[in-house]
Scaffold this motif. Structure first.
Motif, short mmCIF file in Angstrom:
data_model
loop_
_atom_site.label_atom_id
_atom_site.label_comp_id
_atom_site.label_asym_id
_atom_site.label_seq_id
_atom_site.Cartn_x
_atom_site.Cartn_y
_atom_site.Cartn_z
N SER A 152 0.83 -1.21 0.00
CA SER A 152 0.00 0.00 0.00
C SER A 152 0.86 1.26 0.00
O SER A 152 0.62 2.20 -0.75
CB SER A 152 -0.92 0.00 1.22
N ARG A 153 1.89 1.26 0.85
CA ARG A 153 2.75 2.44 0.93
C ARG A 153 3.59 2.60 -0.33
O ARG A 153 3.79 3.72 -0.83
CB ARG A 153 3.67 2.34 2.15
N ALA A 154 4.10 1.49 -0.85
CA ALA A 154 4.96 1.56 -2.04
C ALA A 154 4.18 2.10 -3.23
O ALA A 154 4.69 2.94 -3.98
CB ALA A 154 5.53 0.18 -2.35
N VAL A 155 2.96 1.62 -3.43
CA VAL A 155 2.15 2.10 -4.55
C VAL A 155 1.76 3.56 -4.34
O VAL A 155 1.80 4.36 -5.27
CB VAL A 155 0.89 1.22 -4.71
N ALA A 156 1.39 3.91 -3.11
CA ALA A 156 0.97 5.28 -2.82
C ALA A 156 2.09 6.28 -3.08
O ALA A 156 1.84 7.42 -3.48
CB ALA A 156 0.50 5.39 -1.38
N ASP A 157 3.33 5.87 -2.87
CA ASP A 157 4.47 6.77 -3.03
C ASP A 157 4.83 7.04 -4.48
O ASP A 157 5.60 7.95 -4.79
CB ASP A 157 5.71 6.20 -2.32
N VAL A 158 4.26 6.25 -5.39
CA VAL A 158 4.59 6.38 -6.81
C VAL A 158 3.66 7.39 -7.47
O VAL A 158 2.45 7.39 -7.22
CB VAL A 158 4.48 5.02 -7.53
N SER A 159 4.20 8.25 -8.30
CA SER A 159 3.38 9.24 -9.01
C SER A 159 2.53 8.55 -10.07
O SER A 159 3.02 7.65 -10.77
CB SER A 159 4.27 10.29 -9.66
N PRO A 160 1.27 8.93 -10.18
CA PRO A 160 0.42 8.35 -11.23
C PRO A 160 1.05 8.50 -12.61
O PRO A 160 1.61 9.54 -12.94
CB PRO A 160 -0.87 9.16 -11.11
N GLY A 161 0.97 7.44 -13.39
CA GLY A 161 1.56 7.44 -14.73
C GLY A 161 2.91 6.77 -14.80
O GLY A 161 3.40 6.46 -15.89
N ALA A 162 3.53 6.53 -13.64
CA ALA A 162 4.84 5.87 -13.63
C ALA A 162 4.70 4.39 -13.98
O ALA A 162 3.70 3.75 -13.68
CB ALA A 162 5.50 6.02 -12.26
N LYS A 163 5.71 3.85 -14.60
CA LYS A 163 5.75 2.42 -14.92
C LYS A 163 6.67 1.74 -13.93
O LYS A 163 7.83 2.13 -13.77
CB LYS A 163 6.25 2.20 -16.35
N GLU A 164 6.17 0.73 -13.25
CA GLU A 164 6.93 0.05 -12.21
C GLU A 164 6.95 -1.46 -12.44
O GLU A 164 6.01 -2.04 -13.00
CB GLU A 164 6.33 0.33 -10.83
N THR A 165 8.05 -2.08 -12.00
CA THR A 165 8.18 -3.53 -12.07
C THR A 165 7.53 -4.18 -10.84
O THR A 165 7.74 -3.73 -9.72
CB THR A 165 9.66 -3.94 -12.14
N VAL A 166 6.72 -5.20 -11.09
CA VAL A 166 6.05 -5.91 -10.01
C VAL A 166 6.56 -7.35 -9.98
O VAL A 166 6.49 -8.06 -10.99
CB VAL A 166 4.51 -5.91 -10.20
N ASN A 167 7.10 -7.76 -8.83
CA ASN A 167 7.55 -9.15 -8.65
C ASN A 167 6.39 -9.98 -8.14
O ASN A 167 5.74 -9.60 -7.16
CB ASN A 167 8.72 -9.21 -7.66
N ILE A 168 6.18 -11.14 -8.75
CA ILE A 168 4.99 -11.95 -8.45
C ILE A 168 5.38 -13.41 -8.28
O ILE A 168 6.28 -13.92 -8.97
CB ILE A 168 3.95 -11.80 -9.58
N TRP A 169 4.71 -14.07 -7.36
CA TRP A 169 4.78 -15.52 -7.22
C TRP A 169 3.44 -16.08 -7.70
O TRP A 169 2.40 -15.79 -7.15
CB TRP A 169 5.03 -15.90 -5.77
N ARG A 170 3.49 -16.86 -8.79
CA ARG A 170 2.25 -17.37 -9.39
C ARG A 170 2.39 -18.85 -9.67
O ARG A 170 3.23 -19.28 -10.46
CB ARG A 170 1.93 -16.62 -10.68
N LYS A 171 1.55 -19.64 -8.99
CA LYS A 171 1.48 -21.07 -9.22
C LYS A 171 2.85 -21.74 -9.18
O LYS A 171 3.24 -22.49 -10.08
CB LYS A 171 0.78 -21.37 -10.54
N GLY A 172 3.59 -21.41 -8.13
CA GLY A 172 4.87 -22.06 -7.91
C GLY A 172 6.05 -21.47 -8.63
O GLY A 172 7.15 -22.00 -8.56
#
Length: 514
Positions: free
Chosen positions: A360-380
């Motif tokens: 929540s804090r990390a997303v809130a700190d980013v300015s709208p329109g910015a492109k960010e990398t999201v690390n995900i764990w999906r199905k192992g």
């Protein structure tokens, strides 16, 4: 003005504000408006690392206290307490929250609510100067609703203040005064280095009697009071009272490591349970507010929940951590980026995500329109995707859980003895009872054995299971088969995706407890 004059001026406010817990102190505008008592500044420098057992805090106070100010918010008189059905007269939103969260015991924020004598009233709080040009930091609730703001410096000088910017979600505000000389300042410290047991000093103007210093220790870190989306309070035992809101919490080197914001009080006074906004969080917000205007928060568009040990076991993570996506808002940045229900977000913008608050804090700190990398764990498997962060509008709220306790009158369904669930297929009657759409699919929970694992995990009659171990299910038979397969695979728990009202949540149910 002498201390006795200050006491006479504010005695009524202190008594009437004793049950509140936002720390400004309020007095009638019509009363004596003379300045506060003068305390001479000194040019001494702080002694690094000094602690009370080995010496005095005086050198630290000598350089920090001159930068602490009293803030007087002048506003129209509000309805008297109880006129709107609330004990606080509906004037202080944060205190209303604390009353709701803690009941009649209250959780005061160190500002006293304006009293209703005469056409106008004054609310007193505290603040501190962060730039010699007159830039001042305080709490948003100290100046909320003010028609004009006055700042009283430590030497008694009174100056009109301009509101530069404020942010209710973080409860922070920035003011500006014009002086004929550079003003004394305090420096920001690093709150991330604070440890439980570290000594701290709280500075402010309790009850309007004049700038006061109290000492204590850090009692706890990371307190979530549910007052806003970014709660991460420092808990301290240094006494803070009404009027202390917005004042600095400093370390033994004189650096600001927090902003005194709230207290817990069953009797209206300090009982040694106070809360401060960490400097690392505040400094980022203040930097944006100094530029003026409102803060735009980033928006991803996901409902998230913690990854418990049972959840981690069910999805193949070797340890709990991250934010489990229980629902993705249609058309949101998350949906467009390909984030799916069941994903665990473990990183965002190069920052490790340990829990939902981190995200929540990390997303809130980013300015709208910015492109960010999201690390995900999906199905192992671990993966990375790119997301364009959106703008978080005020009407974008977290969905409520809803539908608690609803129970369908269904035909006898299939049993899952290992979990203690009775499941049945959706029928037109059940859809009507649960207000479900025609295209809703899943297995309805008909019965929950109170002595089995599903009950302990919080599964309720009326829940609709739409996924088992991140695989969609459309019927009771499919749900039973998927749960049985999870049990045969040797997993310690099974992960169920539940539709409950307007929200989707993941619930991990351990087999061993069944």
């Amino acid at each position: 003005m002498s201390p006795s004059s200050i006491l006479r001026r504010h005695r009524v406010a202190a008594l009437l504000g004793a049950a509140l817990i936002i720390s400004p102190v309020v007095v009638s505008f019509a009363q004596n408006s003379a300045g506060l008592s003068t305390v001479a500044a000194t040019t001494q420098t702080p002694v690094a690392g000094i602690t009370a057992p080995n010496g005095s805090f005086a050198p630290v106070i000598a350089v920090t206290k001159p930068a602490v100010v009293t803030i007087t918010s002048i506003m129209k008189a509000q309805p008297q307490a109880g006129d709107d059905g609330s004990p606080l007269g509906g004037n202080v939103p944060f205190d209303q929250f604390f009353q709701q969260f803690f009941g009649d015991q209250g959780m005061p924020m160190p500002r006293t609510p304006p009293q209703q004598q005469g056409p106008r009233s004054e609310a007193l709080g505290s603040g501190f100067i962060v730039n010699s040009d007159g830039t001042i930091v305080t709490n948003n609730h100290v100046i909320d609703g003010a028609s004009s703001i006055k700042v009283t410096l430590d030497d008694g000088t009174e100056l009109p203040a301009k509101l530069v910017g404020h942010d209710a979600k973080n409860d922070l505000a920035v003011l500006k005064v014009k002086a004929d000389k550079p003003l004394p300042t305090v420096k920001w410290g690093d709150s991330s280095k604070l440890m439980t047991g570290d000594q701290v000093l709280a500075i402010g103007n309790p009850f309007g009697i004049g700038t006061t210093v109290t000492a204590g220790i850090v009692s706890a870190r990371g307190r979530d009071l549910h007052s806003g989306p970014f709660d991460d309070f420092i808990q301290i035992d240094a006494p803070i009272n009404h009027g202390n809101s917005g004042g600095p919490l400093v370390d033994v080197n004189g650096n600001v490591i927090g902003i005194n914001t709230a207290i817990y009080s069953p009797n209206g006074g300090s009982v040694g349970v106070g809360f401060a906004i960490p400097s690392d969080q505040a400094q980022k917000v203040v930097a944006k507010l100094m530029k003026g205007g409102d803060i735009e928060y980033g928006y991803l568009g996901v409902q998230i929940q913690p990854v418990t040990p049972d959840v981690a076991s069910a999805i193949g993570l070797d340890h709990p951590g991250g934010a489990l996506v229980s629902q993705v808002t249609e058309g949101s940045p998350a949906a467009k980026a390909g984030i799916e229900t069941g994903d665990v977000i473990t990183g965002f913008g190069g920052q490790e995500i340990k829990d939902p608050k981190d995200l929540s804090r990390a997303v809130a700190d980013v300015s709208p329109g910015a492109k960010e990398t999201v690390n995900i764990w999906r199905k192992g498997k671990a993966m990375q995707i790119s997301a364009d962060v959106g703008r978080n509008a005020e009407d974008q709220k977290t969905a409520s859980n809803g539908n608690e306790g609803r129970s369908p009158s269904a035909e006898q369904g299939l049993r899952v003895p290992t979990l203690g669930l009775g499941l049945t297929d959706l029928t037109p009657d059940i859809r009507d009872q649960l207000n479900l759409s025609e295209n809703q699919r899943g297995a309805v929970v008909e019965r929950v054995n109170p002595d089995k694992a599903a009950s302990a995990a919080g599964i309720q009659p009326g829940d609709v299971i739409v996924g088992v171990d991140q695989t969609p299910v459309k019927t009771a038979k499919q749900a039973n088969q998927a749960i049985a397969e999870a049990g045969r695979s040797g997993k310690k728990s099974v992960l169920l995706l539940i539709d409950r009202g307007d929200a989707q949540i993941f619930v991990a149910v351990p087999f061993a407890a069944g």
